[in-house]
Scaffold this motif. Structure first.
Motif, mmCIF file in Angstrom:
data_model
loop_
_atom_site.group_PDB
_atom_site.id
_atom_site.type_symbol
_atom_site.label_atom_id
_atom_site.label_comp_id
_atom_site.label_asym_id
_atom_site.label_seq_id
_atom_site.Cartn_x
_atom_site.Cartn_y
_atom_site.Cartn_z
ATOM 1 N N LYS A 32 1.898 10.759 2.353
ATOM 2 C CA LYS A 32 0.928 11.796 2.757
ATOM 3 C C LYS A 32 1.540 13.184 2.645
ATOM 4 O O LYS A 32 2.741 13.372 2.802
ATOM 5 C CB LYS A 32 0.502 11.560 4.206
ATOM 6 C CG LYS A 32 0.041 10.168 4.553
ATOM 7 C CD LYS A 32 -1.394 9.903 4.258
ATOM 8 C CE LYS A 32 -2.379 10.649 5.068
ATOM 9 N NZ LYS A 32 -3.776 10.297 4.705
ATOM 10 N N GLY B 24 -9.994 5.919 4.275
ATOM 11 C CA GLY B 24 -10.276 6.107 5.698
ATOM 12 C C GLY B 24 -11.612 6.778 5.918
ATOM 13 O O GLY B 24 -12.354 7.059 4.970
ATOM 14 N N ARG C 130 1.651 4.728 0.740
ATOM 15 C CA ARG C 130 1.091 5.740 1.643
ATOM 16 C C ARG C 130 2.106 6.867 1.765
ATOM 17 O O ARG C 130 3.117 6.753 2.414
ATOM 18 C CB ARG C 130 0.811 5.147 3.025
ATOM 19 C CG ARG C 130 0.186 6.114 4.029
ATOM 20 C CD ARG C 130 -0.155 5.385 5.330
ATOM 21 N NE ARG C 130 -0.824 6.244 6.281
ATOM 22 C CZ ARG C 130 -0.162 6.977 7.207
ATOM 23 N NH1 ARG C 130 1.165 6.939 7.295
ATOM 24 N NH2 ARG C 130 -0.817 7.750 8.052
ATOM 25 N N ASP D 256 -5.744 6.555 0.027
ATOM 26 C CA ASP D 256 -6.515 7.812 -0.099
ATOM 27 C C ASP D 256 -6.905 8.203 -1.532
ATOM 28 O O ASP D 256 -8.031 8.614 -1.760
ATOM 29 C CB ASP D 256 -5.726 9.011 0.463
ATOM 30 C CG ASP D 256 -5.483 8.924 1.948
ATOM 31 O OD1 ASP D 256 -4.670 9.727 2.461
ATOM 32 O OD2 ASP D 256 -6.096 8.053 2.592
ATOM 33 N N ASP E 105 -11.903 10.017 3.992
ATOM 34 C CA ASP E 105 -11.558 10.012 2.562
ATOM 35 C C ASP E 105 -12.833 9.875 1.726
ATOM 36 O O ASP E 105 -13.935 9.819 2.268
ATOM 37 C CB ASP E 105 -10.613 8.832 2.272
ATOM 38 C CG ASP E 105 -9.268 8.988 2.984
ATOM 39 O OD1 ASP E 105 -8.724 10.105 2.997
ATOM 40 O OD2 ASP E 105 -8.802 8.005 3.576
ATOM 41 N N GLN F 128 0.862 -1.168 0.000
ATOM 42 C CA GLN F 128 0.000 0.000 0.000
ATOM 43 C C GLN F 128 0.902 1.221 0.000
ATOM 44 O O GLN F 128 1.630 1.452 0.969
ATOM 45 C CB GLN F 128 -0.937 0.049 1.207
ATOM 46 C CG GLN F 128 -1.846 1.265 1.186
ATOM 47 C CD GLN F 128 -2.589 1.492 2.476
ATOM 48 O OE1 GLN F 128 -2.575 2.614 3.009
ATOM 49 N NE2 GLN F 128 -3.252 0.503 2.985
ATOM 50 N N THR G 25 -11.192 1.791 6.523
ATOM 51 C CA THR G 25 -10.713 1.831 7.906
ATOM 52 C C THR G 25 -11.867 1.713 8.887
ATOM 53 O O THR G 25 -12.956 2.232 8.637
ATOM 54 C CB THR G 25 -9.992 3.173 8.162
ATOM 55 O OG1 THR G 25 -8.837 3.225 7.321
ATOM 56 C CG2 THR G 25 -9.556 3.319 9.607
HETATM 57 C C1 LIG Z 1 -4.864 -1.468 5.855
HETATM 58 C C2 LIG Z 1 -5.063 -0.076 6.350
HETATM 59 N N1 LIG Z 1 -5.864 0.153 7.430
HETATM 60 C C3 LIG Z 1 -6.036 1.424 7.883
HETATM 61 C C4 LIG Z 1 -5.410 2.481 7.258
HETATM 62 C C5 LIG Z 1 -5.623 3.892 7.749
HETATM 63 O O1 LIG Z 1 -6.249 4.629 6.720
HETATM 64 P P1 LIG Z 1 -6.805 6.093 7.090
HETATM 65 O O2 LIG Z 1 -7.702 5.986 8.248
HETATM 66 O O3 LIG Z 1 -7.346 6.699 5.866
HETATM 67 O O4 LIG Z 1 -5.497 6.888 7.537
HETATM 68 P P2 LIG Z 1 -4.262 7.281 6.587
HETATM 69 O O5 LIG Z 1 -3.527 5.979 6.288
HETATM 70 O O6 LIG Z 1 -4.836 7.886 5.345
HETATM 71 O O7 LIG Z 1 -3.457 8.240 7.418
HETATM 72 C C6 LIG Z 1 -4.611 2.217 6.146
HETATM 73 N N2 LIG Z 1 -3.983 3.236 5.506
HETATM 74 N N3 LIG Z 1 -4.437 0.948 5.699
#
Ligand SMILES: Cc1ncc(COP(=O)(O)OP(=O)(O)O)c(N)n1
Ligand SMILES: Cc1nc(C(=O)O)sc1CCOP(=O)(O)O
Ligand SMILES: [Mg+2]
Length: 210
Positions: A37, A82, A35, A66, A85, A33, A104
């Motif tokens: 940000k 999340g 990520r 996201d 999002d 994934q 999430t």
């Molecule tokens: C597998 C997985 N679970 C939870 C999250 C958290 O996503 P989110 O609540 O949108 O927070 P951010 O990762 O965007 O800060 C995740 N990314 N992956």
């Protein structure tokens, strides 16, 4: 069915992200994934293009955190959304039925909502404190997973649950015993000095045959 181990990437620059993702792939992770940000769109796009190529090369699942439009543009395997999002229904219209949409959750009510939205899996957390994510929801601990999984069983909800948040190798066996499907980790793999050994040990605990 889905891989039981997800690597959530981290790194403050495109180069750092790529190094960490490449290392995870090289040492046995097959679900990434991305990520990345609070970065500018050009940097995020450049990283996503490179990660897409890497994941194709390693036959790994490529999910983007996201950013649904980016996932659509690059034909990623899916997105993770999340609570703040884009909603799942809108993402499903953009991505179609075959793409993976994860959501999430922190409470059983969140799980009910994600299930109603037809999420493909749920990231339920945080398990324990972590510095990887800011503004954490209330920490669940093992008892939190036991309670929520029990309620899911009562309601015959079978959506795969991934635990996330501060997970270490020592936690995996007891987390799996709560009935979760798998785990999502970031810092544990990123900071490991022996990632190949760690990932093998994680998978040994995740794919336990009874
Ligand atoms: C597998 C997985 N679970 C939870 C999250 C958290 O996503 P989110 O609540 O949108 O927070 P951010 O990762 O965007 O800060 C995740 N990314 N992956
Ligand atoms: C991305 C994320 N989401 C969480 C949640 O609770 O929703 S915890 C988290 C960080 C996971 O990284 P690490 O394995 O380094 O703790
Ligand atoms: Mg998010």
């Amino acid at each position: 069915m889905y891989n039981k181990l997800q690597y959530i990437s981290q790194g403050n620059t495109v180069e750092e992200q790529l190094y960490n993702i490449h290392q995870a792939l090289d040492n046995g992770c097959d679900w990434i994934q991305m990520r990345f940000k609070n970065q500018n769109a050009l940097e995020v796009f450049a990283l996503a293009e490179a990660v897409k190529f890497l994941c194709e090369e390693y036959l790994a699942v490529f999910v983007i955190n996201d950013n649904v439009h980016l996932a659509q543009q690059l034909n990623a395997d899916g997105v993770h959304l999340g609570l703040s999002d884009m909603n799942v229904a809108e993402a499903r219209v953009l991505l179609g039925k075959t793409k993976i949409i994860g959501g999430t959750a922190n409470t059983f009510d969140d799980v009910l909502q994600k299930t109603a939205e037809n999420c493909d899996y749920i990231g339920l957390g945080p398990f324990q404190f972590t510095t990887t994510k800011q503004n954490l929801s209330p920490i669940l601990g093992l008892e939190g997973y036991r309670t929520i999984i029990e309620k899911m069983k009562m309601k015959k909800i079978q959506i795969p649950i991934y635990a996330i948040g501060g997970i270490t190798l020592e936690n995996v066996k007891s987390l799996m015993e709560t009935g979760i499907y798998g785990i999502a980790v970031s810092g544990l793999i990123t900071q490991s000095e022996k990632p190949s050994q760690l990932i093998t040990q994680l998978n040994d605990n995740l794919y336990v045959t009874i």
